[in-house]
Design a protein around this motif. Structure first.
Motif, PDB file in Angstrom:
ATOM      1  N   TYR A   1      -7.383   0.381   2.205  1.00 57.64           N
ATOM      2  CA  TYR A   1      -6.470  -0.274   3.146  1.00 57.64           C
ATOM      3  C   TYR A   1      -7.032  -0.218   4.555  1.00 57.64           C
ATOM      4  O   TYR A   1      -7.480   0.828   5.029  1.00 57.64           O
ATOM      5  CB  TYR A   1      -5.116   0.433   3.083  1.00 57.64           C
TER       6      TYR A   1
ATOM      7  N   LEU B   1      -9.408  12.772   2.532  1.00 55.25           N
ATOM      8  CA  LEU B   1      -8.042  12.302   2.277  1.00 55.25           C
ATOM      9  C   LEU B   1      -7.954  11.560   0.947  1.00 55.25           C
ATOM     10  O   LEU B   1      -6.939  11.583   0.266  1.00 55.25           O
ATOM     11  CB  LEU B   1      -7.599  11.353   3.384  1.00 55.25           C
ATOM     12  N   LYS B   2      -9.040  10.876   0.620  1.00 55.35           N
ATOM     13  CA  LYS B   2      -9.053  10.116  -0.629  1.00 55.35           C
ATOM     14  C   LYS B   2      -9.476  10.986  -1.808  1.00 55.35           C
ATOM     15  O   LYS B   2      -9.604  10.496  -2.932  1.00 55.35           O
ATOM     16  CB  LYS B   2     -10.002   8.916  -0.491  1.00 55.35           C
TER      17      LYS B   2
ATOM     18  N   PRO C   1      -5.443  -1.015   8.074  1.00 60.45           N
ATOM     19  CA  PRO C   1      -4.255  -1.478   8.793  1.00 60.45           C
ATOM     20  C   PRO C   1      -4.630  -2.277  10.035  1.00 60.45           C
ATOM     21  O   PRO C   1      -5.741  -2.147  10.549  1.00 60.45           O
ATOM     22  CB  PRO C   1      -3.542  -0.189   9.207  1.00 60.45           C
TER      23      PRO C   1
ATOM     24  N   VAL D   1       0.826  -1.217   0.000  1.00 64.48           N
ATOM     25  CA  VAL D   1       0.000   0.000   0.000  1.00 64.48           C
ATOM     26  C   VAL D   1       0.859   1.265   0.000  1.00 64.48           C
ATOM     27  O   VAL D   1       0.372   2.361   0.265  1.00 64.48           O
ATOM     28  CB  VAL D   1      -0.994   0.035   1.185  1.00 64.48           C
TER      29      VAL D   1
ATOM     30  N   VAL E   1       3.143   2.557   1.924  1.00 61.97           N
ATOM     31  CA  VAL E   1       3.533   3.361   3.095  1.00 61.97           C
ATOM     32  C   VAL E   1       4.900   2.935   3.614  1.00 61.97           C
ATOM     33  O   VAL E   1       5.430   3.529   4.552  1.00 61.97           O
ATOM     34  CB  VAL E   1       2.493   3.299   4.247  1.00 61.97           C
TER      35      VAL E   1
ATOM     36  N   GLY F   1      -2.849  11.822   0.981  1.00 58.32           N
ATOM     37  CA  GLY F   1      -2.296  11.610   2.317  1.00 58.32           C
ATOM     38  C   GLY F   1      -0.922  12.186   2.559  1.00 58.32           C
ATOM     39  O   GLY F   1      -0.436  12.155   3.686  1.00 58.32           O
ATOM     40  N   ARG F   2      -0.276  12.705   1.516  1.00 55.32           N
ATOM     41  CA  ARG F   2       1.061  13.288   1.720  1.00 55.32           C
ATOM     42  C   ARG F   2       1.016  14.800   1.490  1.00 55.32           C
ATOM     43  O   ARG F   2       0.881  15.558   2.435  1.00 55.32           O
ATOM     44  CB  ARG F   2       2.071  12.640   0.770  1.00 55.32           C
TER      45      ARG F   2
ATOM     46  N   ALA G   1       0.029   8.962  -6.646  1.00 51.56           N
ATOM     47  CA  ALA G   1      -1.347   9.184  -6.198  1.00 51.56           C
ATOM     48  C   ALA G   1      -2.348   8.378  -7.029  1.00 51.56           C
ATOM     49  O   ALA G   1      -3.406   7.969  -6.530  1.00 51.56           O
ATOM     50  CB  ALA G   1      -1.678  10.663  -6.272  1.00 51.56           C
TER      51      ALA G   1
ATOM     52  N   ARG H   1      -2.574   5.137  -5.351  1.00 51.52           N
ATOM     53  CA  ARG H   1      -3.269   5.240  -4.058  1.00 51.52           C
ATOM     54  C   ARG H   1      -4.764   5.468  -4.261  1.00 51.52           C
ATOM     55  O   ARG H   1      -5.574   5.170  -3.389  1.00 51.52           O
ATOM     56  CB  ARG H   1      -2.663   6.372  -3.223  1.00 51.52           C
TER      57      ARG H   1
ATOM     58  N   ALA I   1      -0.646   5.334   8.837  1.00 46.93           N
ATOM     59  CA  ALA I   1      -0.659   4.334   7.759  1.00 46.93           C
ATOM     60  C   ALA I   1      -1.864   4.559   6.851  1.00 46.93           C
ATOM     61  O   ALA I   1      -1.767   4.459   5.621  1.00 46.93           O
ATOM     62  CB  ALA I   1      -0.681   2.931   8.345  1.00 46.93           C
ATOM     63  N   LEU I   2      -3.005   4.875   7.483  1.00 42.80           N
ATOM     64  CA  LEU I   2      -4.222   5.141   6.698  1.00 42.80           C
ATOM     65  C   LEU I   2      -4.043   6.397   5.847  1.00 42.80           C
ATOM     66  O   LEU I   2      -4.423   6.423   4.674  1.00 42.80           O
ATOM     67  CB  LEU I   2      -5.400   5.373   7.641  1.00 42.80           C
ATOM     68  N   GLN I   3      -3.464   7.415   6.452  1.00 44.66           N
ATOM     69  CA  GLN I   3      -3.302   8.683   5.726  1.00 44.66           C
ATOM     70  C   GLN I   3      -2.364   8.531   4.536  1.00 44.66           C
ATOM     71  O   GLN I   3      -2.677   8.962   3.432  1.00 44.66           O
ATOM     72  CB  GLN I   3      -2.740   9.747   6.679  1.00 44.66           C
ATOM     73  N   PHE I   4      -1.219   7.901   4.778  1.00 48.70           N
ATOM     74  CA  PHE I   4      -0.211   7.814   3.721  1.00 48.70           C
ATOM     75  C   PHE I   4      -0.641   6.909   2.566  1.00 48.70           C
ATOM     76  O   PHE I   4      -0.084   6.996   1.484  1.00 48.70           O
ATOM     77  CB  PHE I   4       1.126   7.328   4.282  1.00 48.70           C
ATOM     78  N   SER I   5      -1.611   6.040   2.840  1.00 46.66           N
ATOM     79  CA  SER I   5      -2.066   5.172   1.749  1.00 46.66           C
ATOM     80  C   SER I   5      -3.210   5.812   0.968  1.00 46.66           C
ATOM     81  O   SER I   5      -3.672   5.271  -0.026  1.00 46.66           O
ATOM     82  CB  SER I   5      -2.512   3.816   2.295  1.00 46.66           C
ATOM     83  N   ALA I   6      -3.666   6.981   1.428  1.00 39.90           N
ATOM     84  CA  ALA I   6      -4.757   7.664   0.730  1.00 39.90           C
ATOM     85  C   ALA I   6      -4.192   8.612  -0.329  1.00 39.90           C
ATOM     86  O   ALA I   6      -3.036   9.035  -0.249  1.00 39.90           O
ATOM     87  CB  ALA I   6      -5.598   8.454   1.725  1.00 39.90           C
ATOM     88  N   ARG I   7      -5.027   8.938  -1.281  1.00 39.92           N
ATOM     89  CA  ARG I   7      -4.582   9.731  -2.434  1.00 39.92           C
ATOM     90  C   ARG I   7      -3.917  11.056  -2.023  1.00 39.92           C
ATOM     91  O   ARG I   7      -2.857  11.412  -2.510  1.00 39.92           O
ATOM     92  CB  ARG I   7      -5.791  10.018  -3.322  1.00 39.92           C
TER      93      ARG I   7
END
Lengths: 294, 361
Positions: free
Chosen positions: A79, A102-103, A81, A49, A51, B180-181, A71, A74, B172-178
């Motif tokens: 995901y 966030l998505k 965790p 994923v 990270v 998230g960075r 992106a 992603r 982990a959730l944030q960084f895997s989101a579009r």
């Protein structure tokens, strides 16, 4: 058709290889990742994923390296965790909308999707309740809902059934079967029954290495003739426990009936078990790591 | 982006620690403002003799000042003061805010006496001509306090921005989101700025405005050497105040950035906040058990740092018989440049750390 491919994926921490040259190809379907605690499941999933950066090897999504997709990759990810965190002061509704932002989901769509997912995971009535009031199972369901928000093509679930009671686990498995039609779902667990009934393929990960993979049937075939039922005295049972992986033990009329895993009959009067289970497969491979001896 | 920003802001203020910090910040700002403005709010009416226990009214003091005038003229030609004369003179000079060694009974070296007296006389004249008032002094005392408070407390407010996500496992959730960075980072920094700006501006205003408003006749165009005779730069009071505000803002930004970085590295918001506080306090340290040379390098005060008003900074001054000249031991822009570089490095580290951070399995 969508495809996820890992090539010689490796992650090392100092001299220790958490994931050691793992390669596989996934197409739409449900995949189970079985392994004892510390076998590298979470590390592998975190690399998938994006990270966690692999020390070696590459991951391809539809033949494109995922770090080049960024992106875009992603965007197709969902995901969950292991032990995911949450903000105590957020309600389930807030949490889903935060994750939706966030998505990068549009506000209206996000609200509609969040509402339908809360309904799907059975949290519609608790949507305004603060997450800190949720039980472990409810939190896990909220986590599953957030993973589905962007209608992901690749769903990676790390120990999704941890903390769920049997009824919730059955419900989760049915839910997963429902949503997995055109998706790649990778599900890690050390609870064998979670993947036994729904996974198309199972990967066995041991000390960072992929030691076996295949359908439930093929994995079962591999232990066929290696599962034995032994009826013995309690003293004999103690000796067998020290020598073999024992899948089950029950007392019957003053005797002990054991389910033993062994290449050869553990005792002269041992009877072969004709219907091995995935639990037998698990113990066969991970018996030592689970505290059993082989 | 706007939704992310709103949520980050909400996360920031949801924490009890943040609410407590803001309340304390407000309370201390009000306290600092009252302390700073008390001279204007509650003016003292008497001069008190600490050793004799005697008390002088303003009228009595004026008479004493007149009595001191011939003394001054007499001593300009050279000689030493008697205890009584020195006491009288030091009352007078104290009233004029002149900086002199003022221990009663201390003989003033004959060679320095005329210079000191002439300097005091010049300052007295300049004070009247330049429109010097006590409000300017209160302002210069208030500005550092006004910005020390946010510099001390904002690290507590902001340090959870990155650390809390890592601590509770949301990263982990944030960084895997579009988003998230990059976008999340922007939203976080924007939220931090939103929290920082009103807090810093509020505290600054509470401490700065009362002395300014209490005396509208203050001549902000007057030379700051009236207030700090050894000031190294030819600035007006208004310009000096602006520089001091800029330094305060910079200090507050630096302490907050340092707290952000430290908390992110250690995944502990309290540790980050403590680090930010230490950085904020550093410029205000005055007494360290160090050799004077080391103290000049390590220990400084915001006001003296900027304007060379303090001997711990090694200012040089000289009096040509009519005016006081000051030279700072190094150029002020150097301090701003160093602080700016430090801030830029901190910000870059924060951004780099967030954009490249991995979540270990």
């Amino acid at each position: 058709m969508i495809q996820l491919r890992a090539e010689s994926l490796t992650k090392t921490y100092g001299a220790k290889a958490a994931v050691d040259h793992v390669s596989f190809t996934l197409s739409p379907g449900i995949y189970g990742l079985l392994g004892a605690n510390g076998s590298g499941k979470t590390t592998l999933m975190r690399m998938l994923v994006s990270v966690l950066r692999p020390t070696g090897g590459q991951i391809f999504w539809c033949d494109q390296e995922i770090s080049t997709l960024g992106a875009q990759y992603r965007d197709v990810l969902g995901y969950l965790p292991q032990n995911f965190g949450y903000y105590k002061e957020f309600s389930a509704w807030d949490f889903l909308l935060y994750m939706a932002s966030l998505k990068g989901l549009d506000g209206k769509y996000a609200k509609a999707k969040a509402a339908s997912l809360l309904e799907l995971v059975g949290l519609a009535d608790e949507r305004k309740a603060k997450l800190r009031t949720f039980s472990g199972g409810m939190l896990q369901r909220a986590g599953i809902a957030q993973a589905l928000l962007n209608d992901p093509k690749l769903l990676v679930l790390d120990e999704p059934t941890a903390g769920l009671d049997p009824k919730e686990r059955v419900r989760f498995r049915n839910l997963l079967s429902d949503i997995a039609k055109d998706k790649i779902v990778l599900l890690s667990t050390h609870i064998v029954s979670d993947v036994e009934s729904i996974a198309d393929d199972i990967f066995l990960l041991k000390r960072g290495k992929l030691i076996d993979e295949g359908s439930v049937e093929s994995l079962l075939a591999a232990v066929m003739g290696k599962v034995w039922q032994v009826t013995c005295t309690p003293d004999e049972a103690e000796g067998l426990f020290n020598l073999y992986a024992v899948a089950n033990m029950r007392h019957e009329n003053g005797h002990v009936v054991l389910r033993v895993l062994s290449e050869t009959p553990p005792t002269p009067d041992a009877e072969p078990v004709r219907t091995p289970t995935l639990e037998d497969v698990y113990l066969w491979h991970f018996g030592e790591e689970s505290g059993e001896t082989k | 982006m706007s939704a992310l920003y709103r949520y980050e802001l909400r996360k920031l203020f949801c924490r009890k620690q943040a609410v407590a910090v803001l309340c304390l910040l407000l309370a201390l700002s009000v306290l600092a403002a009252i302390g700073n403005a008390q001279g204007a709010l509650f003016p003292a009416t008497h001069w008190n003799g600490y050793e004799s226990g005697a008390s002088l009214s303003e009228t009595e003091f004026e008479k004493l000042s007149e009595k001191a005038a011939p003394l001054r003229e007499q001593q300009t030609a050279g000689g030493t003061f008697s205890d009584e004369e020195w006491e009288t003179l030091s009352y007078y000079m104290g009233a004029q805010e002149a900086r002199t060694p003022a221990a009663a009974g201390t003989p003033v070296p004959a060679a320095e006496t005329p210079e000191l007296l002439k300097m005091a006389e010049t300052l007295g004249t300049m004070s009247v001509e330049g429109g010097y008032t006590g409000s300017a002094a209160r302002l210069f005392a208030g500005i550092p306090a006004g910005f020390l408070l946010p510099a001390l407390f904002l690290p507590f407010l902001l340090s959870g921005l990155f650390a809390e996500d890592a601590r509770c496992g949301m990263d982990a959730l944030q960084f895997s989101a579009r988003f998230g960075r990059g976008r999340l980072l922007c939203a976080k920094l924007l939220a931090a700025l939103t929290a920082w700006l009103p807090a810093a501006a509020g505290c600054g205003a509470i401490c700065v405005l009362p002395p300014v408003l209490s005396d509208p006749h203050t001549d902000w165009g007057a030379s700051m050497q009236l207030l700090y005779p050894n000031a190294a730069y030819a600035l007006t009071l208004g310009e000096a105040a602006l520089w001091l505000i800029a330094a305060g803002v910079l200090l507050s930004v630096l302490s907050s950035l340092f707290a952000l970085l430290l908390s992110s590295l250690c995944k502990a918001s309290l540790l980050g906040a403590a680090g930010g506080c230490m950085l904020a306090l550093y410029p205000f340290l005055r007494v360290l058990p160090l050799a004077p040379e080391a103290r000049r390098a390590l220990c400084w005060n915001v006001t003296s740092l900027l304007f060379g008003t303090d001997d711990s900074f090694g200012w040089l001054s000289f009096f040509d018989g009519a005016k006081v000249f000051g030279r700072f031991s190094f150029s002020v822009p150097v301090i701003f440049c160093l602080a700016g570089i430090f801030g830029a490095v901190l910000l870059t580290c924060c951004i780099w750390r967030f954009l490249t951070r991995q979540v270990k399995g």
